[in-house]
Design an enzyme around this catalytic site. Sequence first.
Site, short mmCIF file in Angstrom:
data_model
loop_
_atom_site.label_atom_id
_atom_site.label_comp_id
_atom_site.label_asym_id
_atom_site.label_seq_id
_atom_site.Cartn_x
_atom_site.Cartn_y
_atom_site.Cartn_z
N ARG A 198 0.82 -1.22 0.00
CA ARG A 198 0.00 0.00 0.00
C ARG A 198 0.85 1.26 0.00
NH1 ARG A 198 -3.98 -1.70 4.74
NH2 ARG A 198 -2.15 -2.97 5.24
N LYS A 235 -15.96 6.31 -1.58
CA LYS A 235 -15.44 6.50 -0.22
C LYS A 235 -14.46 7.66 -0.18
CE LYS A 235 -11.79 4.02 0.92
NZ LYS A 235 -10.89 2.93 1.30
N ASP A 277 -7.91 -4.66 6.49
CA ASP A 277 -6.93 -4.42 7.55
C ASP A 277 -7.68 -4.10 8.85
OD1 ASP A 277 -4.80 -3.72 9.10
OD2 ASP A 277 -3.87 -2.37 7.66
N THR A 284 -13.04 0.18 6.12
CA THR A 284 -13.56 0.35 4.76
C THR A 284 -14.77 -0.55 4.55
OG1 THR A 284 -11.32 0.79 3.98
CG2 THR A 284 -12.95 0.18 2.30
C1 R5P Z 1 -7.38 0.36 0.05
O1 R5P Z 1 -7.10 0.95 -0.99
C2 R5P Z 1 -7.41 -1.13 0.11
O2 R5P Z 1 -7.84 -1.69 -1.10
C3 R5P Z 1 -8.32 -1.59 1.24
O3 R5P Z 1 -9.64 -1.11 0.98
C4 R5P Z 1 -7.84 -1.06 2.58
O4 R5P Z 1 -6.48 -1.33 2.74
C5 R5P Z 1 -8.64 -1.69 3.70
O5 R5P Z 1 -8.16 -1.18 4.90
P1 R5P Z 1 -9.09 -1.09 6.18
O6 R5P Z 1 -9.68 -2.45 6.41
O7 R5P Z 1 -8.14 -0.66 7.28
O8 R5P Z 1 -10.14 -0.04 5.94
#
Ligand code: R5P
Length: 310
Positions: free
Chosen positions: A93, A190, A220, A224
């Site tokens: 990332r 988003k 993670d 999201t």
């Molecule tokens: C972001 O661009 C990735 O594709 C995932 O959506 C993101 O890393 C998810 O992270 P989290 O679960 O902390 O929101």
Amino acid sequence: MKLFAGNSNRSLAGHICNYLDTPLGKANVRRFADQEIFIEILENVRGEDCFILQSTSYPANDHLMELLIMIDALRRASARRITAVLPYFGYARQDRKPGPRTPISAKVVANLITTAGADRILTLDLHAAQIQGFFDIPTDNLFAVPVLARDVKENYALENVMVVSPDVGGVVRARALAKRLDSMLAIVDKRRDRPGESEVMNVIGDVEGKDCVLIDDIIDSGGTLCNAAEALLNKGATSVTAYITHGVLSGGAVSRITSSKLKELVITDSIEPTSAVETAHNIRVVSVAELVGEAIQRTALEKSVSSLFD
Ligand code: R5P
């Protein structure tokens, strides 16, 4: 060919060995008292085509260091070719400068793996496909979508399914799943104001009465996903299920998922599932062992890997 593994995902290594009908290469991967890593390859690899399975998942730095040292050990033992197999490529990332005076850590990690002596990379659902270009050695980026699509077909009534991308950046991935399922596509628009926080703004597409299937590369913190699920249910979706390749699931992510309105979260075993994941009532793990094993076999036999996705 020989397959070795670091400590990051021994269970996936075992499943891949079963698929390939080959024993796991013998190696000692251990720590000195001061936590320095020591690796000893316990069988002859001179002239062999060697594969090392290692996800650079939590603890990312330790697992990365294990990989680098194992590559070095194989190189110095005269392996003919070394392929680093990273079902999950951590640091992905950090693939661009988010601000002035910040690093591009994904590039640093790519340089480290190449400099250690890897000849090829085999990885799965890179966060951004262009990370392949960070490596100056051949890099195959596999897609979990055939595995995920098969699972959706086995578990959901397809006529009511709507595939949803949880953000604009994931549309290509979501479209690939929608195409395989012959379903429609919606997008959650988003906006993330600060790192680690996410805020759902809008749903593009009519999800009312639909069984929504969110697809993403990484979960993670779970922010999201939970925000996207909330937005879809507010717009009248009947249910929300999520298919996500890499279950990073840091901090309180598992309890966030178990207490969310998600019907189910399906992740792959690209990262070894913790016991909390295994006992969570609404998290299920599907294996990519066959997919990765087949790609390893095709690489060893100099056969096409891309045709796996035709
Ligand atoms: C972001 O661009 C990735 O594709 C995932 O959506 C993101 O890393 C998810 O992270 P989290 O679960 O902390 O929101």
